[in-house]
Design an enzyme around this catalytic site. Structure first.
Site, short mmCIF file in Angstrom:
data_model
loop_
_atom_site.label_atom_id
_atom_site.label_comp_id
_atom_site.label_asym_id
_atom_site.label_seq_id
_atom_site.Cartn_x
_atom_site.Cartn_y
_atom_site.Cartn_z
N ARG A 104 0.87 -1.21 0.07
CA ARG A 104 -0.03 -0.05 -0.11
C ARG A 104 0.82 1.12 -0.02
O ARG A 104 0.55 2.48 -0.48
CB ARG A 104 -0.92 -0.10 1.13
CG ARG A 104 -2.21 1.02 1.16
CD ARG A 104 -3.07 0.85 2.06
NE ARG A 104 -4.28 0.27 1.56
CZ ARG A 104 -5.33 0.52 1.06
NH1 ARG A 104 -5.55 1.93 0.81
NH2 ARG A 104 -6.18 -0.32 0.58
N GLU A 111 -9.46 6.01 7.41
CA GLU A 111 -8.23 6.05 7.21
C GLU A 111 -7.65 7.60 6.34
O GLU A 111 -6.66 8.18 6.73
CB GLU A 111 -7.45 5.05 6.51
CG GLU A 111 -7.44 3.68 7.35
CD GLU A 111 -7.12 2.50 6.57
OE1 GLU A 111 -5.72 2.07 6.60
OE2 GLU A 111 -7.85 2.18 5.62
#
Lengths: 500, 771
Positions: B324, B729
């Site tokens: 990621r 997030e």
């Protein structure tokens, strides 16, 4: 004989808990004996505030004084005779207290684990400030909530709730004792595991100085405790067990601040919060610093005497007291006579957490001179976080000028040696010199050379040394009237705006 | 018997979704009535566990001496590796984590044994009396050492597009740099905790503070050597998770279960905060080396980034975290010629794990650092440089495809950034900062406006599925369950809002109960911000299925088609009649209509090739931007955040108050990561910042009075629940504006920003100033 019982008042009832070992914490008592699980354990060292509860005590004038404390590092026996409120006691889901209503309305909880602690700090704020007509500004809320951590909300909604709670209808004041009937509760710990040597276990809490001195002489092995904001960690984290504890916080004489023509005498059992209030009265410039001494809930429990006697090299009150020229008074009872000795604070320490206290002696008073006419005193602290953090370096400087000549320069330093220290060499160098840039540079160089700070998780030795100089530089600038902005101040943004 | 229900005649908003309703547990939380694992009533004879941790970072474990511990009154058992009946190894990705250390220890804090006792303190005291015999070995404590010794938990990953090396040579300007960002402790206020209770016929009940009950179930069954069907895991709520209770919660539950198996008693394992710090993984620290080529406008023409990821001693989730980070090196910017090298270094520290953003923050930090440096090099405003590098506003005309081959179809930053810029009068603010900095003053100021583009979906496509159960009871009340867990984010509140709307009933009629593996099996972790996207849709489908059955039933009664039946405000209306919800439910029950249903959702469109790291790993992107002003003290290096303005994209908000709460909370957590939160390991590999006394998350005093959050007013362009977007997030990375503002101030003060590492503690800033 078994361990002592203790009693306190909660929800209008007298509650007696049987067989409580001396080192049992208030949080253990609340969660395990009272089965009141609303109060949470977050860190078990007084740094997060999830365990905050409110204690009530009647003061000398008969008024009930409420204060928020960390129950995790407070000893159960220390609340003997006091009033206790936990989060379950101030409102019900059907009839919430204004602080709880405001928190719901402002979306002040997310995971909710810190919430009971915040609610109790807000409750204390409401009962002490809102009820007496004080308005809760954002800064006041930030100050009073400095000992409560939240990891979810980012605090804005909680600060909003603090400012909004006064707008709700005021409930009846907290309930006091209704009945002298006691509810008897067994202590889960001793029920579970009978302790050996229970006969030797004792929690002493004298309420007169003479009794304290007598007990001290009679029980030299007893650990002296006050707010247990450090001893609580020895117990919770160091797993230390003490058979005998001697609690000084009920000694009436030692809870006084007495004012004399040339000094104030602060009793060793005066809480940090009250002690700083007394110091700020004479030296208002100490206010920002006082707010950075731990969080409010620690200042409400911890005592100035405890901070001094504990003698941590990173304790924040000692550099200040050294710079201000404080003396301490040690007392003992010998052959039926009360004996005392008076000494400069810096002479009290002999090594890392070691001092000159004899086995039968207690620290009784801290004497702080009143400000001299031409005194210029400042104290600075460096830490990773401004609030509720331990100093990497603490520097306190008191300058007495006679015209432009230095009459006296007094410097206390923390975080640079095994004990809090006075910068003697630098002070000598300042004697009778002119307070000018040139002299300042020499003094700064001397001050930085005088100590060899260590490196640890808070800062490197190199940075600490540099900071002694930087903070002294700040002192120089302030002494010259230069526009110094202290970013540690909650009002720093406004100060900056005003100057731009 | 009639139950107390809220009156249905209340003047209610026709829709619950879109309202700023309080958290479904708010009132209970305020009054101390919300239960966490440690608050549950304890079964008779419950025992307590404390772990014995390795004091050595790396070594051969020769055995333990537990005699002193066993001799302590109240101690019931000591449990070691030998007491594990099933597989002694945990970890989904690389199968590389011993449940309890066997023949070697790999970090300070690794669990070697467990002590069981009649109370918590006795267990903890006894644990310290257990003496492990360890022959110490050299430890790897930095990524540099790991690289030298080729010590990796997983093979390196290289992602390239175009020819970065050739483009670098041709670039009009090039810059290079190296810096690092530190680890971050989750510091959930509720520490890790689990209980395990043996039931009849080798069945087990586990209460775990976990973001992933299914994984806990899996590991407990695995360790006990029994089928998953014999383990039931339940979690009503966590006192915070932030990624730290995704895989890490499994260890505790397994330990509790092993202790319960050995003693036959119910077991509680609540870690002391210091042990929690010592044992559990953190946000991955990264070391970066980068080189960038760019033109006169600041547009990047070549980029080469190496990320050395400190993974700790095992793989855990480090693969997907590092992936990621690779995916988010672009943040919002088109990278034409790019080479990214990601090394997953194995070191002798805690196994670093998921933490809000999951590598995204570490990926974005490097590109935003580069943007700031390009602007300084060209003496241009950093916002202009950022704007010049954005992905195209509309796809189809180039500059629209990420380095992992996904087309950016929903880029709103060309509108969002100028909107924030204008609202806060960014140019004037920047002028004011520069004017201040031209004065001779020990305080310098910095200002930065940075964007966020964050990909939503689990990058492992299979996890993007969810289930839900909706029960309607005969009194009209409704109970919902879904595979997600509540850690404070408000997922349960949003799901109740969605279900209430789908059934056209008041929010107050809908209740949620604990997440449990016997209600929804095989549920994914509540992670990747996707909790509401996945579980909200599944719950909506479950409710819809009930509504459709009821519509057919009511249509039948009134002789109209099911499509003509309307469910609204607690009323069910056909063209002919209007009945109350309760009336309809009771009639439906009497007519033997099914009043409960399941729902299942799988995210569409996504696919991703793990080998080439290309495809469409994300269903959509969430966007946002923040502008932060800071001041630094050039004498000491201290800093303070003065002002924050945020404009963030949550699509069409299901609950604006909860979304704003997520944005503010995430920002402050990100600010902590980059400022005061410093984790320090000493030369022996021991974490010395082991508790809140030494590890400083933001406190109330750190929050600027000017802290404004606005929501972007447009719905998600993809078909997502209610038109919303994920929010957990993405706003964490808005805090990179703090980092960039501090760097701006340091540069303005004449310091060397290339020497600044994150977190920018006063010491870190001071070093950069004096460099």
């Amino acid at each position: 004989m078994t361990s002592q019982s203790l009693h306190f008042y909660r929800r209008g009832l007298r509650v007696e808990v049987m067989n409580v070992p001396p080192t049992r914490t208030l949080l253990q008592l609340i969660r395990e004996d009272l089965k009141a699980c609303g109060t949470k354990e977050g860190c078990n060292e007084g740094d997060c505030g999830a365990c905050t509860v409110v204690l009530g005590e009647t003061d000398a004038k008969g008024r009930l004084q409420l204060k928020a404390v960390n129950s995790c590092i407070r000893l159960a026996h220390s609340v003997n005779g006091l009033h206790l409120w936990t989060v379950e006691d101030i409102g019900t889901p059907e009839a919430l207290h204004p602080c709880q209503q405001a928190m719901v309305a402002c979306h002040g909880s997310q995971c909710g684990f810190c919430t009971p602690g915040f609610v109790m700090s807000l409750f204390a704020m409401y009962e002490t400030r809102v009820r007496s007509g004080q308005s809760i500004t954002r800064e006041v809320a930030q100050e009073d909530l400095s000992g409560n951590l939240c990891r979810c909300t980012g605090y804005r909604p909680i600060l909003d709730a603090a400012q909004r709670m006064a707008s709700y209808p005021s409930p009846t004041p907290p309930m006091l004792l209704k009945s002298e009937h006691s509810a008897y509760i067994p202590c889960a710990q001793t029920a579970n595991l009978p302790l050996k040597n229970q006969t030797n276990q004792r929690y002493h809490r004298p309420d007169r100085l003479s009794e304290l001195l007598r007990l001290r002489a009679a029980h030299p092995r007893a650990q002296i405790v006050a707010g247990t904001t450090d001893v609580g960690l020895w117990i919770n984290k160091g797993h230390q067990q003490f058979d005998e504890l001697l609690d000084v916080t009920r000694v009436a004489e030692l809870r006084r601040v007495e004012r004399y023509p040339h000094h104030i005498a602060i009793g060793a059992a005066v809480t940090l919060h009250e002690a700083f209030d007394a110091l700020i009265k004479d030296r208002p410039q100490l206010r920002d610093f006082s707010l950075r001494f731990a969080g409010l809930s620690v200042r409400n429990s911890g005592t100035l005497g405890g901070n001094v006697a504990n003698g941590s090299p990173i304790g924040d009150s000692m550099p200040l007291l050294i710079a201000l020229g404080a003396n301490i008074v040690l007392m003992s009872q010998r052959k039926g006579q009360t004996v005392s000795r008076d000494m400069r604070l810096e002479d009290f320490y002999t090594g890392y957490r070691q001092n000159v206290l004899a086995k039968d002696e207690v620290l009784a008073w801290i004497k702080v001179p009143l400000p001299a006419k031409r005194e210029f005193s400042r104290v600075y602290k460096l830490s990773k976080r401004y609030d509720d953090d331990i100093s990497a370096v603490c520097l306190a400087v008191s300058l007495h000028l006679d015209g432009s000549r230095i009459d006296k320069l007094s410097i206390g330093v923390g975080g640079v040696a095994a004990t809090p220290v006075r910068a003697r060499k630098t002070e000598q160098l300042a004697h009778s010199a002119i307070w000018c840039r040139h002299r300042f540079e020499a003094l700064k160089e001397s001050l930085q050379a005088e100590f060899s700070p260590i490196s640890d998780m808070r800062a490197s030795g190199e940075y600490r040394r540099a900071m002694i100089g930087a903070l002294f530089e700040r002192f120089w600038m302030e002494s010259q009237g230069e526009p110094v902005i202290r970013l540690e101040s909650l009002g720093a943004a406004k100060q900056l705006e005003a100057l731009s | 018997m009639k139950r107390d229900l809220p009156p249905t005649a209340l003047p209610l908003a026709p829709s619950a979704a879109g309202q700023s309703l309080p958290h479904e547990s708010a009132v209970a939380q305020m009054s101390g009535a919300a239960h966490y694992i440690d608050d549950l009533a304890e079964p008779q004879g419950m025992l307590y566990v404390a772990p014995v941790c390795s004091p050595v970072a790396h070594g051969h474990l020769r055995g333990i001496d537990a005699s002193a511990a066993l001799a302590l009154p109240g101690v019931r058992a000591v449990i070691t590796h030998a007491d594990i009946p099933g597989d002694p190894i945990l970890a989904a990705f690389a199968h590389d984590e011993p449940i309890l250390a066997n023949d070697k220890v790999q970090f300070v804090g690794q669990a070697i044994a467990l002590v069981v006792a009649v109370d918590v303190m006795t267990a903890r005291r006894a644990a310290r009396l257990v003496k492990p015999r360890i022959d110490a070995l050299p430890a790897i404590l930095s990524t540099e050492e790991a690289m030298q010794q080729s010590s990796f938990v997983l093979p390196p990953v290289h992602v390239q597009r175009g020819d970065a090396a050739a483009a670098m040579k041709q670039a009009p300007h090039t810059l290079r740099g190296a810096f690092s960002c530190g680890a971050q402790e989750h510091f959930y206020l509720e520490g890790q905790i689990a209980t395990a209770q043996p039931l009849e016929q080798n069945q087990w009940l586990v209460h775990s503070s976990t973001q992933h009950p299914g994984e806990v179930q899996h590991w407990v069954a695995h360790a006990l050597g029994i089928p998953m069907s014999q383990v039931r895991v339940e979690c009503r709520r966590m006192g915070g998770g932030f990624g730290g209770k995704e895989t890490q919660a499994g260890h505790l539950a397994v330990w509790a279960a092993l202790a319960a198996r050995k003693t036959g008693s119910a077991i509680k394992l609540r870690l002391d905060r210091d042990d929690d710090f010592m044992i559990t993984g953190k946000r991955h620290p990264f070391d970066y080396d980068w080189q960038v080529g760019f033109d006169n406008s600041g547009r990047i023409t070549a980029l080469d980034v190496t990320m050395r990821v400190n993974c700790g001693f095992s793989a855990d989730l480090s693969g997907p975290v590092a992936d990621r980070a690779v995916f988010h090196v672009d943040n919002a910017y088109h990278l034409e010629n790019v080479a990214i090298h990601s090394y997953r270094c194995k070191t002798n520290t805690q196994s670093h794990t998921a933490f809000r953003g999951f590598g995204g923050p570490q990926g974005m930090l490097v590109i935003e650092t580069i943007m700031g440096d390009i602007a300084r090099h060209l003496e241009r405003d950093a916002l202009d440089v950022r704007m010049a590098n954005l992905y195209a506003a509309n796809p189809g005309n180039g500059r629209d495809t990420t380095h992992y081959d996904m087309r950016v179809e929903d880029n709103i930053l060309h509108d969002l950034l100028p909107k924030l810029e204008q609202t806060i009068e960014y140019r004037c603010a920047q002028e004011a900062v520069l004017a201040w900095n031209s004065k001779p003053h020990h305080i310098k100021r910095g200002l930065a406006l940075t964007p966020v583009k964050f990909g939503i979906s689990f990058t492992a496509t299979l996890f993007n599925q969810a289930g839900a159960l909706v029960h309607v009871f005969t009194d009209g009340s409704v109970q919902v369950n879904h595979g997600g867990t509540e850690m404070g984010q408000g997922l349960h509140t949003k799901v109740c809002q969605i279900v209430a709307d789908e059934l056209g009933i008041p929010f107050e009629l809908v209740r949620i109960t604990a997440s449990a593996t016997d209600k929804i099996p095989n549920a994914s972790a509540t992670a990747a911000s996707a909790g509401t996207d996945l579980n909200g849709r599944a719950a909506q489908f479950a409710a819809r299925s009930i509504r459709e059955k009821l519509a057919v039933f009511v249509g039948g009664l009134d002789g109209s088609g099911a499509g003509a039946i309307e469910f609204k405000s607690g009323q069910v209306s056909s063209p002919k009649t209007t009945r109350s919800w309760l009336e309809v439910i009771q009639a439906a029950y009497a007519n033997r209509i099914q009043l409960w249903s399941d729902g299942f959702y799988a995210t569409p469109k996504i696919h991703y090739d793990k080998k080439t790291l290309s495809g469409r790993p994300f269903y959509y992107f969430a966007y946002g931007a923040a502008c932060t002003e800071v001041a630094i003290d050039t004498l000491t290096g201290e800093s303070r955040v003065l002002k924050v303005d945020i404009l963030h994209d949550v699509g069409r908000s299901i609950n604006p108050a909860l979304d704003i709460g997520q944005i503010e909370g995430a920002f402050v957590q990100g600010m902590g990561w980059l400022t005061t939160e410093q984790l320090v390991w000493n030369a022996s590999g021991k974490l010395t910042t082991h508790a809140p006394s030494t590890y400083k998350i933001p406190a109330t005093g750190c929050i600027p009075e000017h802290f404004k959050v606005s929501l972007w007013p447009q719905a998600n362009r993809e078909d997502n629940i209610f038109g919303s977007k994920a929010v957990g997030e993405p706003p964490f990375m808005l805090a990179i504006s703090v980092w960039e503002a501090v760097r701006h101030a340091v540069a303005q003060a004449g310091g060397d920003v290339s020497k600044l590492n994150a977190p920018c503690t006063s010491e870190s800033v001071y070093r950069a100033l004096k460099a």
